[in-house]
Design a protein around this motif. Structure first.
Motif, PDB file in Angstrom:
ATOM      1  N   ARG A 162       0.844  -1.195   0.000  1.00  0.00           N
ATOM      2  CA  ARG A 162       0.000   0.000   0.000  1.00  0.00           C
ATOM      3  C   ARG A 162       0.879   1.244   0.000  1.00  0.00           C
ATOM      4  NH1 ARG A 162      -1.519  -1.226   5.673  1.00  0.00           N
ATOM      5  NH2 ARG A 162      -3.567  -1.775   4.898  1.00  0.00           N
ATOM      6  N   GLU A 163       0.321   2.327  -0.486  1.00  0.00           N
ATOM      7  CA  GLU A 163       1.026   3.596  -0.497  1.00  0.00           C
ATOM      8  C   GLU A 163       0.458   4.520   0.578  1.00  0.00           C
ATOM      9  OE1 GLU A 163       0.599   5.047  -4.458  1.00  0.00           O
ATOM     10  OE2 GLU A 163       2.286   3.876  -5.227  1.00  0.00           O
ATOM     11  N   HIS A 164       1.328   5.328   1.178  1.00  0.00           N
ATOM     12  CA  HIS A 164       0.883   6.295   2.171  1.00  0.00           C
ATOM     13  C   HIS A 164       1.757   7.536   2.081  1.00  0.00           C
ATOM     14  CE1 HIS A 164       4.270   5.691   5.051  1.00  0.00           C
ATOM     15  NE2 HIS A 164       4.327   4.507   4.475  1.00  0.00           N
ATOM     16  N   ARG A 165       1.213   8.649   2.509  1.00  0.00           N
ATOM     17  CA  ARG A 165       1.947   9.910   2.457  1.00  0.00           C
ATOM     18  C   ARG A 165       2.682  10.130   3.776  1.00  0.00           C
ATOM     19  NH1 ARG A 165       1.754  13.980  -1.021  1.00  0.00           N
ATOM     20  NH2 ARG A 165      -0.104  13.064  -2.015  1.00  0.00           N
ATOM     21  N   ALA A 166       3.987  10.270   3.710  1.00  0.00           N
ATOM     22  CA  ALA A 166       4.810  10.477   4.896  1.00  0.00           C
ATOM     23  C   ALA A 166       4.670  11.915   5.395  1.00  0.00           C
ATOM     24  CB  ALA A 166       6.265  10.157   4.591  1.00  0.00           C
ATOM     25  N   ALA A 167       5.250  12.168   6.561  1.00  0.00           N
ATOM     26  CA  ALA A 167       5.163  13.503   7.168  1.00  0.00           C
ATOM     27  C   ALA A 167       5.796  14.571   6.289  1.00  0.00           C
ATOM     28  CB  ALA A 167       5.815  13.482   8.542  1.00  0.00           C
ATOM     29  N   ASP A 168       6.805  14.191   5.502  1.00  0.00           N
ATOM     30  CA  ASP A 168       7.466  15.170   4.636  1.00  0.00           C
ATOM     31  C   ASP A 168       6.746  15.361   3.304  1.00  0.00           C
ATOM     32  OD1 ASP A 168       7.979  12.795   3.412  1.00  0.00           O
ATOM     33  OD2 ASP A 168      10.164  12.917   3.548  1.00  0.00           O
ATOM     34  N   GLY A 169       5.607  14.699   3.150  1.00  0.00           N
ATOM     35  CA  GLY A 169       4.814  14.865   1.942  1.00  0.00           C
ATOM     36  C   GLY A 169       5.107  13.878   0.836  1.00  0.00           C
ATOM     37  N   THR A 170       6.132  13.068   0.982  1.00  0.00           N
ATOM     38  CA  THR A 170       6.476  12.083  -0.049  1.00  0.00           C
ATOM     39  C   THR A 170       5.579  10.853   0.051  1.00  0.00           C
ATOM     40  OG1 THR A 170       8.147  11.065   1.385  1.00  0.00           O
ATOM     41  CG2 THR A 170       8.874  12.846  -0.083  1.00  0.00           C
ATOM     42  N   ILE A 171       5.375  10.219  -1.092  1.00  0.00           N
ATOM     43  CA  ILE A 171       4.584   8.989  -1.136  1.00  0.00           C
ATOM     44  C   ILE A 171       5.515   7.806  -0.901  1.00  0.00           C
ATOM     45  CG2 ILE A 171       3.096   7.525  -2.524  1.00  0.00           C
ATOM     46  CD1 ILE A 171       1.821  10.130  -1.705  1.00  0.00           C
ATOM     47  N   ARG A 172       5.209   7.033   0.117  1.00  0.00           N
ATOM     48  CA  ARG A 172       6.017   5.853   0.428  1.00  0.00           C
ATOM     49  C   ARG A 172       5.174   4.597   0.321  1.00  0.00           C
ATOM     50  NH1 ARG A 172       9.766   7.920   5.560  1.00  0.00           N
ATOM     51  NH2 ARG A 172      10.564   9.800   4.497  1.00  0.00           N
ATOM     52  N   GLN A 173       5.841   3.468   0.188  1.00  0.00           N
ATOM     53  CA  GLN A 173       5.137   2.210   0.039  1.00  0.00           C
ATOM     54  C   GLN A 173       5.539   1.231   1.134  1.00  0.00           C
ATOM     55  OE1 GLN A 173       6.286   1.156  -3.931  1.00  0.00           O
ATOM     56  NE2 GLN A 173       8.310   0.456  -3.351  1.00  0.00           N
ATOM     57  N   LYS A 174       4.595   0.416   1.535  1.00  0.00           N
ATOM     58  CA  LYS A 174       4.837  -0.601   2.547  1.00  0.00           C
ATOM     59  C   LYS A 174       4.254  -1.918   2.051  1.00  0.00           C
ATOM     60  CE  LYS A 174       4.421  -1.595   7.472  1.00  0.00           C
ATOM     61  NZ  LYS A 174       3.929  -1.093   8.793  1.00  0.00           N
ATOM     62  N   PHE A 175       5.086  -2.948   2.036  1.00  0.00           N
ATOM     63  CA  PHE A 175       4.663  -4.245   1.520  1.00  0.00           C
ATOM     64  C   PHE A 175       4.054  -5.085   2.644  1.00  0.00           C
ATOM     65  CE2 PHE A 175       7.843  -2.697  -1.419  1.00  0.00           C
ATOM     66  CZ  PHE A 175       7.215  -2.908  -2.640  1.00  0.00           C
ATOM     67  N   LYS A 176       2.943  -5.781   2.283  1.00  0.00           N
ATOM     68  CA  LYS A 176       2.152  -6.444   3.319  1.00  0.00           C
ATOM     69  C   LYS A 176       1.908  -7.930   3.084  1.00  0.00           C
ATOM     70  CE  LYS A 176       0.294  -4.564   6.241  1.00  0.00           C
ATOM     71  NZ  LYS A 176       0.692  -4.277   7.637  1.00  0.00           N
ATOM     72  N   GLY A 177       2.064  -8.421   1.866  1.00  0.00           N
ATOM     73  CA  GLY A 177       1.737  -9.823   1.632  1.00  0.00           C
ATOM     74  C   GLY A 177       2.205 -10.294   0.265  1.00  0.00           C
ATOM     75  N   THR A 178       1.906 -11.551  -0.022  1.00  0.00           N
ATOM     76  CA  THR A 178       2.378 -12.206  -1.239  1.00  0.00           C
ATOM     77  C   THR A 178       1.203 -12.837  -1.990  1.00  0.00           C
ATOM     78  OG1 THR A 178       4.455 -12.752  -0.109  1.00  0.00           O
ATOM     79  CG2 THR A 178       3.984 -13.939  -2.148  1.00  0.00           C
ATOM     80  N   GLY A 179       1.311 -12.861  -3.305  1.00  0.00           N
ATOM     81  CA  GLY A 179       0.370 -13.594  -4.141  1.00  0.00           C
ATOM     82  C   GLY A 179       1.139 -14.391  -5.168  1.00  0.00           C
ATOM     83  N   PHE A 180       0.458 -15.251  -5.892  1.00  0.00           N
ATOM     84  CA  PHE A 180       1.126 -16.031  -6.942  1.00  0.00           C
ATOM     85  C   PHE A 180       0.143 -16.333  -8.055  1.00  0.00           C
ATOM     86  CE2 PHE A 180      -0.530 -18.938  -3.787  1.00  0.00           C
ATOM     87  CZ  PHE A 180      -1.058 -20.012  -4.489  1.00  0.00           C
ATOM     88  N   PHE A 181       0.700 -16.749  -9.212  1.00  0.00           N
ATOM     89  CA  PHE A 181      -0.095 -16.910 -10.419  1.00  0.00           C
ATOM     90  C   PHE A 181      -0.285 -18.392 -10.765  1.00  0.00           C
ATOM     91  CE2 PHE A 181       2.031 -12.797 -10.747  1.00  0.00           C
ATOM     92  CZ  PHE A 181       0.924 -11.973 -10.939  1.00  0.00           C
ATOM     93  N   VAL A 182      -1.499 -18.694 -11.232  1.00  0.00           N
ATOM     94  CA  VAL A 182      -1.855 -20.050 -11.651  1.00  0.00           C
ATOM     95  C   VAL A 182      -2.500 -19.958 -13.027  1.00  0.00           C
ATOM     96  CG1 VAL A 182      -3.302 -22.068 -11.173  1.00  0.00           C
ATOM     97  CG2 VAL A 182      -2.191 -20.850  -9.291  1.00  0.00           C
ATOM     98  N   ALA A 183      -2.213 -20.918 -13.886  1.00  0.00           N
ATOM     99  CA  ALA A 183      -2.785 -20.945 -15.233  1.00  0.00           C
ATOM    100  C   ALA A 183      -3.710 -22.142 -15.398  1.00  0.00           C
ATOM    101  CB  ALA A 183      -1.674 -20.994 -16.282  1.00  0.00           C
ATOM    102  N   VAL A 184      -4.866 -21.891 -15.999  1.00  0.00           N
ATOM    103  CA  VAL A 184      -5.829 -22.951 -16.315  1.00  0.00           C
ATOM    104  C   VAL A 184      -5.918 -23.056 -17.831  1.00  0.00           C
ATOM    105  CG1 VAL A 184      -8.214 -23.743 -16.107  1.00  0.00           C
ATOM    106  CG2 VAL A 184      -7.139 -22.498 -14.216  1.00  0.00           C
ATOM    107  N   PRO A 185      -5.642 -24.230 -18.415  1.00  0.00           N
ATOM    108  CA  PRO A 185      -5.689 -24.352 -19.873  1.00  0.00           C
ATOM    109  C   PRO A 185      -7.118 -24.257 -20.408  1.00  0.00           C
ATOM    110  CG  PRO A 185      -5.390 -26.500 -18.856  1.00  0.00           C
ATOM    111  CD  PRO A 185      -5.288 -25.491 -17.746  1.00  0.00           C
ATOM    112  N   SER A 186      -7.240 -23.677 -21.586  1.00  0.00           N
ATOM    113  CA  SER A 186      -8.542 -23.600 -22.246  1.00  0.00           C
ATOM    114  C   SER A 186      -8.941 -24.978 -22.760  1.00  0.00           C
ATOM    115  CB  SER A 186      -8.487 -22.601 -23.405  1.00  0.00           C
ATOM    116  OG  SER A 186      -9.665 -22.654 -24.179  1.00  0.00           O
TER     117      SER A 186
END
Length: 327
Positions: free
Chosen positions: A53-77
């Motif tokens: 997620r992104e949040h605005r720090a006290a100095d006005g800059t946009i910072r990011q904080k990582f919180k979790g993981t995801g992964f990709f799965v493929a299903v054939p047609s």
């Protein structure tokens, strides 16, 4: 497991090489690739993405904080050979916590940087069709752009040896106590500044899903317990297991399959630490036992009526786009 050196000595360097480290997935090369002697193929680390997620720090800059993981799965047609439908998978609680703010999913790009996809750009998240309140899984459709280096896991890794129309359920066959597991995902202490740097943590299956496990927010759930230090950021990470077989002598290791995804872990809380050596600490200490939601729960969403219908609609669209025009 065999050491990389032992594995390397066993490679056939005389002709085409078939990489079978992923369950039922064969990749052919003219000669063994550089990582052929390693325990895990590239897909183990390249299948994951980071949630933040992104949040605005006290100095006005946009910072990011990582919180979790995801992964990709493929299903054939089923209608178009060679065509696959991509999905992004994570723990439901990761999405629930992040969707209240400007969250994003970060993927690595082939040029050495990364790209973000924001929550409002993603398709709707789908939960378990029968019991979403007690299944910590969320899935959304996600077509990987060509410029990213992310890889999809084949759906066969979720439910090996079974046809896709077979009713998925928790099965203990081919997985047992002591089987080695690997968790790959976000390590918040060193996540990577310009691109994702997934960590791989090792462990083993400690308990089968014989009885439901009590959790704080999802009640009693079906789960494996694994001996591995799950920490904040690994929620939603894929958990791979290397199963064993007695077909050869001695015991033979088989290919990797997906055991499930990380739900969380237990902490030894300060109030419970009277007999613990470092009882002076005020923070919580992981017990080293992680909770894994079975891969079959993910499969139940992928094979739900809603996603089956969506894939059928996409097949019709593909046929319409490929139809010939009369002269």
């Amino acid at each position: 497991m065999n050491s990389p050196r032992q594995h390397r000595l066993a490679l056939d360097l005389s002709g085409p090489y078939c990489d079978t480290r992923l369950w039922r997935a064969e990749k052919w090369y003219l000669s063994p690739p550089p990582n052929a002697a390693m325990r895990f193929p590239d897909e183990v680390r390249k299948c994951v993405a980071y949630f933040g997620r992104e949040h605005r720090a006290a100095d006005g800059t946009i910072r990011q904080k990582f919180k979790g993981t995801g992964f990709f799965v493929a299903v054939p047609s089923e209608d178009h050979p060679g065509v696959h439908h991509g999905y992004l998978v994570t723990a439901q609680h990761v999405v629930s916590e992040l969707r209240q703010s400007a969250y994003f999913v970060r993927l690595n790009v082939k040029n050495g940087t990364s790209i973000k996809f924001y929550g409002h750009e993603l398709r709707p998240w789908r939960l378990h069709p029968k019991d979403p309140a007690h299944e910590d899984v969320a899935v959304c459709e996600f077509a990987l752009p060509r410029e990213v280096e992310s890889k999809c896991l084949p759906i066969e890794m979720l439910h090996p040896g079974r046809p896709l129309h077979h009713k998925p359920d928790i099965e203990s066959e081919e997985v047992g106590i002591g089987d080695e597991i690997a968790i790959t995902g976000l390590f918040t202490g060193h996540h990577g500044t310009e691109r994702n740097i997934p960590i791989v943590r090792m462990g083993n299956v400690a308990m089968m899903p014989e009885e439901k496990v009590k959790t704080e927010h999802f009640g009693d759930i079906d789960a494996y317990l694994v001996e591995a230090r799950s920490v904040g950021g690994l929620s939603g990470s894929p958990v791979f297991v290397e199963t064993s077989s007695w077909e050869g002598t001695p015991l033979q290791k088989e290919r990797l399959r997906l055991l499930g995804l990380i739900h969380g872990h237990w902490d030894i809380r300060a109030s419970m630490r009277a007999d613990v050596e470092d009882a002076s600490r005020t923070d919580n200490i992981s017990t080293g036992i992680a909770i894994v939601v079975p891969a079959q729960k993910i499969l139940q969403i992928l094979l739900s009526d809603e996603f089956v219908k969506r894939r059928a609609e996409q097949a019709v669209k593909i046929r319409a786009e490929n139809m010939t025009t009369e002269d």
